[in-house]
Every structure is written in C-alpha cells, then in structure tokens.
Design a protein around this motif. Sequence first.
Motif, PDB file in Angstrom:
ATOM      1  N   GLN A  81       0.836  -1.203   0.000  1.00  0.00           N
ATOM      2  CA  GLN A  81       0.000   0.000   0.000  1.00  0.00           C
ATOM      3  C   GLN A  81       0.875   1.259   0.000  1.00  0.00           C
ATOM      4  O   GLN A  81       0.540   2.257  -0.647  1.00  0.00           O
ATOM      5  N   GLU A  82       1.993   1.205   0.696  1.00  0.00           N
ATOM      6  CA  GLU A  82       2.894   2.357   0.723  1.00  0.00           C
ATOM      7  C   GLU A  82       3.495   2.612  -0.659  1.00  0.00           C
ATOM      8  O   GLU A  82       3.611   3.767  -1.082  1.00  0.00           O
ATOM      9  N   ILE A  83       3.860   1.551  -1.357  1.00  0.00           N
ATOM     10  CA  ILE A  83       4.394   1.735  -2.715  1.00  0.00           C
ATOM     11  C   ILE A  83       3.340   2.412  -3.590  1.00  0.00           C
ATOM     12  O   ILE A  83       3.642   3.366  -4.316  1.00  0.00           O
ATOM     13  N   GLY A  84       2.099   1.938  -3.505  1.00  0.00           N
ATOM     14  CA  GLY A  84       1.026   2.551  -4.284  1.00  0.00           C
ATOM     15  C   GLY A  84       0.842   4.016  -3.954  1.00  0.00           C
ATOM     16  O   GLY A  84       0.669   4.859  -4.843  1.00  0.00           O
ATOM     17  N   SER A  85       0.902   4.344  -2.668  1.00  0.00           N
ATOM     18  CA  SER A  85       0.759   5.746  -2.254  1.00  0.00           C
ATOM     19  C   SER A  85       1.916   6.592  -2.753  1.00  0.00           C
ATOM     20  O   SER A  85       1.723   7.720  -3.219  1.00  0.00           O
ATOM     21  N   ARG A  86       3.115   6.064  -2.654  1.00  0.00           N
ATOM     22  CA  ARG A  86       4.294   6.811  -3.128  1.00  0.00           C
ATOM     23  C   ARG A  86       4.243   7.035  -4.629  1.00  0.00           C
ATOM     24  O   ARG A  86       4.658   8.087  -5.112  1.00  0.00           O
ATOM     25  N   LEU A  87       3.748   6.058  -5.357  1.00  0.00           N
ATOM     26  CA  LEU A  87       3.638   6.223  -6.805  1.00  0.00           C
ATOM     27  C   LEU A  87       2.674   7.356  -7.162  1.00  0.00           C
ATOM     28  O   LEU A  87       2.861   8.040  -8.167  1.00  0.00           O
ATOM     29  N   ASN A  88       1.658   7.545  -6.341  1.00  0.00           N
ATOM     30  CA  ASN A  88       0.692   8.613  -6.601  1.00  0.00           C
ATOM     31  C   ASN A  88       1.319  10.000  -6.490  1.00  0.00           C
ATOM     32  O   ASN A  88       0.836  10.939  -7.123  1.00  0.00           O
ATOM     33  N   ILE A  89       2.352  10.132  -5.690  1.00  0.00           N
ATOM     34  CA  ILE A  89       3.012  11.438  -5.578  1.00  0.00           C
ATOM     35  C   ILE A  89       4.275  11.505  -6.422  1.00  0.00           C
ATOM     36  O   ILE A  89       4.837  12.561  -6.619  1.00  0.00           O
ATOM     37  N   GLY A  90       4.725  10.369  -6.931  1.00  0.00           N
ATOM     38  CA  GLY A  90       5.877  10.329  -7.821  1.00  0.00           C
ATOM     39  C   GLY A  90       7.151   9.911  -7.114  1.00  0.00           C
ATOM     40  O   GLY A  90       7.386  10.278  -5.965  1.00  0.00           O
ATOM     41  N   MET A  91       7.935   9.128  -7.813  1.00  0.00           N
ATOM     42  CA  MET A  91       9.256   8.735  -7.322  1.00  0.00           C
ATOM     43  C   MET A  91      10.116   8.324  -8.506  1.00  0.00           C
ATOM     44  O   MET A  91       9.611   7.986  -9.573  1.00  0.00           O
ATOM     45  N   ASN A  92      11.410   8.372  -8.280  1.00  0.00           N
ATOM     46  CA  ASN A  92      12.323   7.970  -9.345  1.00  0.00           C
ATOM     47  C   ASN A  92      12.627   6.470  -9.246  1.00  0.00           C
ATOM     48  O   ASN A  92      12.177   5.786  -8.323  1.00  0.00           O
ATOM     49  N   TYR A  93      13.409   5.988 -10.174  1.00  0.00           N
ATOM     50  CA  TYR A  93      13.712   4.554 -10.253  1.00  0.00           C
ATOM     51  C   TYR A  93      14.372   4.049  -8.969  1.00  0.00           C
ATOM     52  O   TYR A  93      14.004   2.983  -8.462  1.00  0.00           O
ATOM     53  N   ASP A  94      15.338   4.775  -8.456  1.00  0.00           N
ATOM     54  CA  ASP A  94      16.060   4.326  -7.254  1.00  0.00           C
ATOM     55  C   ASP A  94      15.127   4.256  -6.040  1.00  0.00           C
ATOM     56  O   ASP A  94      15.197   3.303  -5.256  1.00  0.00           O
ATOM     57  N   GLU A  95      14.258   5.245  -5.892  1.00  0.00           N
ATOM     58  CA  GLU A  95      13.301   5.224  -4.773  1.00  0.00           C
ATOM     59  C   GLU A  95      12.342   4.036  -4.921  1.00  0.00           C
ATOM     60  O   GLU A  95      12.069   3.325  -3.950  1.00  0.00           O
ATOM     61  N   TYR A  96      11.870   3.851  -6.139  1.00  0.00           N
ATOM     62  CA  TYR A  96      10.953   2.738  -6.407  1.00  0.00           C
ATOM     63  C   TYR A  96      11.625   1.410  -6.081  1.00  0.00           C
ATOM     64  O   TYR A  96      11.046   0.542  -5.424  1.00  0.00           O
ATOM     65  N   SER A  97      12.861   1.278  -6.526  1.00  0.00           N
ATOM     66  CA  SER A  97      13.623   0.062  -6.266  1.00  0.00           C
ATOM     67  C   SER A  97      13.818  -0.160  -4.766  1.00  0.00           C
ATOM     68  O   SER A  97      13.707  -1.294  -4.278  1.00  0.00           O
ATOM     69  N   ASP A  98      14.097   0.921  -4.027  1.00  0.00           N
ATOM     70  CA  ASP A  98      14.280   0.805  -2.569  1.00  0.00           C
ATOM     71  C   ASP A  98      12.992   0.350  -1.870  1.00  0.00           C
ATOM     72  O   ASP A  98      13.030  -0.528  -1.003  1.00  0.00           O
ATOM     73  N   TYR A  99      11.868   0.953  -2.246  1.00  0.00           N
ATOM     74  CA  TYR A  99      10.597   0.554  -1.632  1.00  0.00           C
ATOM     75  C   TYR A  99      10.259  -0.898  -1.963  1.00  0.00           C
ATOM     76  O   TYR A  99       9.768  -1.648  -1.111  1.00  0.00           O
ATOM     77  N   LEU A 100      10.533  -1.290  -3.191  1.00  0.00           N
ATOM     78  CA  LEU A 100      10.279  -2.665  -3.594  1.00  0.00           C
ATOM     79  C   LEU A 100      11.221  -3.631  -2.865  1.00  0.00           C
ATOM     80  O   LEU A 100      10.804  -4.737  -2.485  1.00  0.00           O
ATOM     81  N   SER A 101      12.444  -3.211  -2.628  1.00  0.00           N
ATOM     82  CA  SER A 101      13.386  -4.036  -1.863  1.00  0.00           C
ATOM     83  C   SER A 101      12.901  -4.222  -0.428  1.00  0.00           C
ATOM     84  O   SER A 101      12.998  -5.326   0.131  1.00  0.00           O
ATOM     85  N   ASP A 102      12.398  -3.152   0.174  1.00  0.00           N
ATOM     86  CA  ASP A 102      11.845  -3.263   1.534  1.00  0.00           C
ATOM     87  C   ASP A 102      10.665  -4.236   1.564  1.00  0.00           C
ATOM     88  O   ASP A 102      10.535  -5.060   2.476  1.00  0.00           O
TER      89      ASP A 102
END
Length: 190
Positions: A81-102
């Motif tokens: 759910q946090e990844i989905g929320s973060r995507l709604n406000i925008g993130m770059n590849y590295d941030e996305y990768s970090d959230y997915l790693s978590d």
Amino acid sequence: MRRPLRQLVVLAATAVLVTACGDSDGDRAADDQAKADAAASESAASASAASESAAAAELEAQQATYGACQEAVERFMTELQEIGSRLNIGMNYDEYSDYLSDARVTYDRDFTATVIDDMEPECLSSVAVPLENAFQAYVNVLTLWGDCIEDYDCDFNEGETDRKAQRGWVRAEKQTQKAVNALAAMKPGA
C-alpha cells in the motif's frame, strides 16, 4: 316414599363419585400436561443454549482465522500500500527500487513456507495470493523501467513503455485492494 329418596341419595352419591373420578382424571391430565410443558421448556432452553454455544464457538473460530491471517499479511500488505501511495506522488527509479526491496524483505520474512503452510485456505487464496500478484506486478514494472534506462532510445514517460508500466501499477493496486477487501470480509461481524 323411602324408595325414591334412597334412589335420589344413590344418584347423588354416584354423581359425586363420578365427578370426583372425573376430577382425578382431569387433575392427572393437567399434571401430565404441566410435566410435558416443563419438559418442552427444558428441551427448548437446552437447544437454545446449545445453539448459542455453537454460535459462540463459530465466532471464536472466525476471529482466530481472521487474526492469524491479519498477523501473517499485515506488514507485507502495508508495504505494498505504501508503494502505491508513493507512486501517486511520484518517485524515481532508485526510490521505487528501494521501496520494492523493503517489500521483498518483508515478503521473505513473513511469507516463509512455514507461514504459508499454516495459513487457512481462505486467507491463502483470498488475501496472500493477491498480495503476491501485486508484488509481482510491481517487480515487472521495475524490470521494465530498468530495461528502459539501459536502452538509449527508450523514454519511460511516453509511449508503449509508459502504458505497460501504468497497466502494471494499476494491476498491482487492484490486487492489493482485492486482498484488503478479502481480509476485511473475513473479519467477524463484517
């Protein structure tokens, strides 16, 4: 004249005896009815208590199933759910990768074979599987994004790559929401 009087006395005595006998039969019938009513009342009370006990046991079992499922999936569900929320406000590849790693670390910790083997079938099929599908959709977008970064001619914000990423994220969101709804439906009294 004595004879009619004697007959009258005999008739009166017979009437008293018949009435008395009738009253005994009536009293016995009333006693029998009272006993039958009491037995029926006891039987109904016993059935009601058994029904209430069965309902309480069923509610307790539902609560245990819900609680175990919630405990098993809660952290992983929150990560997605946090990844989905973060995507709604925008993130770059590295941030996305970090959230997915978590989320992957949480998945590896919470969805071990032992935990999955112990899950109730309803939790596994209605909640855990959609969460895994959501996670896989997010991973597929990460792969697509990474491939795009390596390809000089690829623009992640336009064209087919963007459409594929958007479809992947929508799929992940839908699967996450499906799991959230299924877990909520498992809650007793819901």
